[in-house]
Motif scaffolding. Structure first.
Motif, mmCIF file in Angstrom:
data_model
loop_
_atom_site.group_PDB
_atom_site.id
_atom_site.type_symbol
_atom_site.label_atom_id
_atom_site.label_comp_id
_atom_site.label_asym_id
_atom_site.label_seq_id
_atom_site.Cartn_x
_atom_site.Cartn_y
_atom_site.Cartn_z
ATOM 1 N N GLU A 94 31.684 36.973 45.217
ATOM 2 C CA GLU A 94 31.165 37.651 43.994
ATOM 3 C C GLU A 94 32.072 38.603 43.315
ATOM 4 O OE1 GLU A 94 27.284 40.353 43.077
ATOM 5 O OE2 GLU A 94 26.772 38.859 44.510
ATOM 6 N N SER A 95 32.787 39.446 44.081
ATOM 7 C CA SER A 95 33.822 40.436 43.236
ATOM 8 C C SER A 95 35.121 39.829 42.777
ATOM 9 C CB SER A 95 34.111 41.394 44.311
ATOM 10 O OG SER A 95 34.703 41.203 45.681
ATOM 11 N N THR A 96 35.278 38.422 42.962
ATOM 12 C CA THR A 96 36.444 38.191 42.383
ATOM 13 C C THR A 96 36.531 38.068 41.018
ATOM 14 O OG1 THR A 96 36.512 36.693 44.190
ATOM 15 C CG2 THR A 96 38.091 36.020 42.499
ATOM 16 N N LYS A 97 37.712 38.598 40.741
ATOM 17 C CA LYS A 97 37.903 38.519 39.063
ATOM 18 C C LYS A 97 38.692 37.510 38.562
ATOM 19 C CE LYS A 97 38.116 43.481 39.355
ATOM 20 N NZ LYS A 97 39.206 44.781 39.580
ATOM 21 N N PHE A 98 38.347 36.947 37.346
ATOM 22 C CA PHE A 98 39.064 35.533 37.115
ATOM 23 C C PHE A 98 38.935 35.472 35.702
ATOM 24 C CE2 PHE A 98 34.681 34.870 38.005
ATOM 25 C CZ PHE A 98 34.226 33.986 36.924
ATOM 26 N N PRO A 99 39.903 34.555 35.184
ATOM 27 C CA PRO A 99 39.816 34.416 33.737
ATOM 28 C C PRO A 99 38.721 33.615 33.024
ATOM 29 C CG PRO A 99 41.568 32.927 34.775
ATOM 30 C CD PRO A 99 40.819 33.922 35.775
ATOM 31 N N ALA A 100 38.791 33.659 31.849
ATOM 32 C CA ALA A 100 37.592 32.852 31.198
ATOM 33 C C ALA A 100 38.062 31.382 31.304
ATOM 34 C CB ALA A 100 37.619 33.144 29.647
ATOM 35 N N ASN A 101 36.878 30.607 31.201
ATOM 36 C CA ASN A 101 37.190 29.029 31.412
ATOM 37 C C ASN A 101 37.943 28.772 32.591
ATOM 38 O OD1 ASN A 101 35.790 28.723 29.034
ATOM 39 N ND2 ASN A 101 37.475 29.232 27.867
ATOM 40 N N LEU A 148 44.793 35.492 40.034
ATOM 41 C CA LEU A 148 43.724 35.008 39.027
ATOM 42 C C LEU A 148 42.557 34.485 39.603
ATOM 43 C CD1 LEU A 148 45.995 32.847 36.492
ATOM 44 C CD2 LEU A 148 45.431 35.209 36.126
ATOM 45 N N GLY A 149 42.101 34.696 40.901
ATOM 46 C CA GLY A 149 41.038 34.396 41.533
ATOM 47 C C GLY A 149 40.716 32.960 41.525
ATOM 48 N N LEU A 150 41.894 32.107 41.354
ATOM 49 C CA LEU A 150 41.807 30.572 41.413
ATOM 50 C C LEU A 150 41.993 30.022 42.718
ATOM 51 C CD1 LEU A 150 43.168 29.937 38.063
ATOM 52 C CD2 LEU A 150 40.816 30.211 38.479
ATOM 53 N N HIS A 151 42.699 30.787 43.711
ATOM 54 C CA HIS A 151 43.086 29.864 44.737
ATOM 55 C C HIS A 151 42.972 31.102 45.920
ATOM 56 C CE1 HIS A 151 44.165 25.921 43.574
ATOM 57 N NE2 HIS A 151 44.629 26.473 42.603
ATOM 58 N N TYR A 152 42.720 30.790 47.244
ATOM 59 C CA TYR A 152 42.759 31.396 48.445
ATOM 60 C C TYR A 152 44.240 31.377 48.942
ATOM 61 C CZ TYR A 152 37.775 30.916 48.951
ATOM 62 O OH TYR A 152 36.486 31.090 48.725
ATOM 63 N N PRO A 153 44.681 32.255 49.640
ATOM 64 C CA PRO A 153 46.192 32.398 50.369
ATOM 65 C C PRO A 153 46.323 30.842 50.877
ATOM 66 C CG PRO A 153 45.391 34.372 50.499
ATOM 67 C CD PRO A 153 44.181 33.691 49.997
ATOM 68 N N SER A 154 45.522 30.238 51.613
ATOM 69 C CA SER A 154 45.717 29.204 52.242
ATOM 70 C C SER A 154 45.919 27.986 51.622
ATOM 71 C CB SER A 154 44.569 28.993 53.465
ATOM 72 O OG SER A 154 43.354 28.823 52.955
ATOM 73 N N ASP A 155 45.529 28.068 50.235
ATOM 74 C CA ASP A 155 45.558 27.063 49.335
ATOM 75 C C ASP A 155 46.987 27.103 48.877
ATOM 76 O OD1 ASP A 155 42.621 26.567 49.478
ATOM 77 O OD2 ASP A 155 42.589 27.445 47.478
ATOM 78 N N ILE A 156 47.561 28.109 48.647
ATOM 79 C CA ILE A 156 48.839 28.295 48.145
ATOM 80 C C ILE A 156 49.901 27.925 49.141
ATOM 81 C CG2 ILE A 156 50.643 29.957 47.460
ATOM 82 C CD1 ILE A 156 47.960 29.488 45.398
ATOM 83 N N LEU A 157 49.724 28.233 50.654
ATOM 84 C CA LEU A 157 50.472 27.803 51.650
ATOM 85 C C LEU A 157 50.420 26.399 51.633
ATOM 86 C CD1 LEU A 157 52.146 28.765 54.011
ATOM 87 C CD2 LEU A 157 50.186 28.717 55.346
#
Length: 176
Positions: A94-101, A148-157
């Motif tokens: 819930e607390s994740t900040k993210f861009p519009a759209n 940007l709140g779009l991915h977890y670190p494991s997604d990046i890894l």
């Protein structure tokens, strides 16, 4: 096994929140919003085709292996997003900040991170000195996706590993 998965997910969420909490800082926001585009389709595709067109000889072969790696890397990303339909962090925390759209597809693995690493890996293998610039670029694209709140670190890894393996395979097939 479930305890391990829960522990990894908990770590993933905490790390995401530590990076994402800086979302409201104007200069960081501008920096990461621009930088994230370097892993997007428009820039990666344009860059590899431009490099193919303007180069010749060994550099052109490297550019072709980079383009092939970019193309090939989309297959495992698509398959993994279907096999592991992980919701994006902004939908789960819930607390994740993210861009519009924001993006609506699944988050695992990061396509932007996969793309940038698939493009830069052949160049790092062919011209190791470029690694001083290209590796931080790839890492910053990955961090931007967390910021940007779009991915977890494991997604990046996972995206970094997939992109690197695609780049390595294509470089070995075409340039060695």
């Amino acid at each position: 096994m479930m305890k391990i998965i829960d522990a990894v997910y908990g770590f993933d969420c905490r790390l995401l929140q530590r990076v994402n909490r800086h979302f409201d800082k104007k200069l960081l926001n501008l920096f990461f919003r621009i930088l994230t585009q370097f892993g997007g389709a428009d820039i990666t595709i344009a860059a590899v085709f431009l490099l193919i067109v303007i180069s010749s000889g060994e550099p052109r072969l490297t550019a072709i292996s980079s383009a092939l790696a970019l193309s090939a890397s989309h297959i495992p990303v698509h398959v993994m997003k279907q096999l592991f339909p992980r919701k994006r962090p902004y939908l789960m925390i819930e607390s994740t900040k993210f861009p519009a759209n924001p993006l609506q597809d699944h988050s695992f693995p990061s396509g932007h991170t996969t793309a940038i690493f698939s493009v830069i890996t052949p160049y790092i293998l062919a011209y190791p000195q470029l690694g001083l610039v290209l590796i931080p670029l790839g890492m910053c694209v990955g961090i931007s996706r967390i910021y940007l709140g779009l991915h977890y670190p494991s997604d990046i890894l996972a995206g970094g590993v997939l992109g690197t393996l695609s780049g390595l395979l294509c470089f070995c097939l075409l340039c060695l």
